[in-house]
Design an enzyme around this catalytic site. Structure first.
Site, PDB file in Angstrom:
ATOM      1  N   SER A 104       0.869  -1.188   0.000  1.00 21.09           N
ATOM      2  CA  SER A 104       0.000   0.000   0.000  1.00 21.09           C
ATOM      3  C   SER A 104       0.897   1.227   0.000  1.00 21.09           C
ATOM      4  CB  SER A 104      -0.911   0.003   1.226  1.00 21.09           C
ATOM      5  OG  SER A 104      -1.774  -1.102   1.196  1.00 21.09           O
ATOM      6  N   LYS A 179      -7.187   1.635  -2.653  1.00 21.18           N
ATOM      7  CA  LYS A 179      -6.778   1.161  -1.325  1.00 21.18           C
ATOM      8  C   LYS A 179      -6.800   2.307  -0.308  1.00 21.18           C
ATOM      9  CE  LYS A 179      -5.249  -1.331   2.045  1.00 21.18           C
ATOM     10  NZ  LYS A 179      -4.286  -2.394   2.163  1.00 21.18           N
TER      11      LYS A 179
END
Length: 306
Positions: A104, A179
């Site tokens: 991420s 995300k």
């Protein structure tokens, strides 16, 4: 042209065998792929070796032996180093191979890495995940993907060996942007849930019964069902640490400010994370957000058998 889908089993490399990466890598072995791994944590490497993986000494060596190279690393700087470093993936990747970054990180870095990979004829997907350690273990992660459609099609079967919901969101950077949005919803959901639990605890009602009463209604959620039972057990063993989620919300705020999006609740949440960091809670699960509120109200949320 990227590696064709003519075989469901591939030569896959995996770099980053942490809380999430290790079970994801194990699922790739179970699916029949030939796996080459690299990580600084020798205990995790040993687990994969015993499961049938080959160990490489560097990201470059992983790339030299793989059609698809997956990275699952803590932050942007780690991914940049592993992909672009002198002994990194692009130093060893063959033309037509594919890098899938499942970390991420920020959209800007994902786009930069995709451009650098393209210069060498290497495909690049940003493919962060949601679902935490339990879904990493059972292979049911949600995977949000950014990149070119032909690259996605060539790598899709491998992604489905780690997740049950795999969605191409758009071009490079779109997966990590999705995300960031996901992390806003998950972590603010935990914070809202924590406020409710604190109110119930201070009022003296049976929290387990309250949870059963509300979970079937509009307040019910995957977050509620995943986190309330653990909080009631005082179990803050990390599925996703406060440290990682603080990094994600920092990326949320940086990205939001760059494109002109005020996020008042997310900015408050980031300060809550910083308070938990000062309190020594960084390596707790993000369900541990409740501990911030417990301190404010001088009450603890516990199940009746605790």
């Amino acid at each position: 042209m990227y590696w064709e889908e003519n075989s469901m089993t591939k030569k896959v490399g995996f770099i980053g065998l942490g809380i999430m990466g290790k079970p994801m890598a194990l699922n790739l072995i179970k699916a029949g792929h030939t796996l080459t791994v690299n990580d600084l944590n020798q205990e995790a490497v040993q687990t994969l070796l015993e499961a049938g993986a080959t160990v490489a000494r560097s990201p470059r060596e992983v790339a030299e032996n793989s059609e698809i190279i997956i990275t699952m690393l803590p932050a942007s700087k780690h991914v940049q180093s592993v992909v672009l470093g002198d002994n990194g993936i692009l130093a060893g990747a063959k033309e037509g191979s594919i890098i899938i970054d499942m970390s991420s990180i920020t959209p800007a870095i994902s786009i930069e890495l995709a451009e650098e990979a393209a210069k060498k004829g290497v495909g690049f997907l940003d493919a962060p995940v949601s679902g935490g350690e339990p879904k990493a273990i059972d292979g049911t992660l949600a995977i949000m993907v950014g990149g070119k459609e032909d690259v996605f099609e060539a790598a899709k079967s491998v992604l489905f060996d780690m997740g049950s919901a795999v969605t191409l969101v758009g071009n490079s950077g779109c997966g990590v942007t999705a995300k960031l949005a996901n992390q806003i919803i998950v972590n603010l959901n935990i914070a809202a849930m924590s406020e409710a639990l604190i109110l119930a605890a201070k009022a003296g009602i049976d929290i387990e019964k309250m949870y059963q009463a509300i979970r079937g209604g509009l307040a019910g959620s995957a977050v509620l069902d995943a986190k309330v039972p653990l909080i009631l057990e005082r179990n803050f063993a990390p599925g996703g640490t406060i440290a990682i989620n603080m990094k994600d919300i920092t990326n949320v705020m940086d990205t939001a400010h760059e494109i002109g999006v005020p996020l008042p609740l997310s900015s408050h949440l980031l300060e809550i994370f910083h308070a938990l960091k000062v309190d020594g809670k960084l390596m707790d699960d993000h369900g541990g957000i409740v501990q911030y509120y417990e301190k404010l109200a001088n009450v603890e949320v516990r199940g009746s058998n605790q």
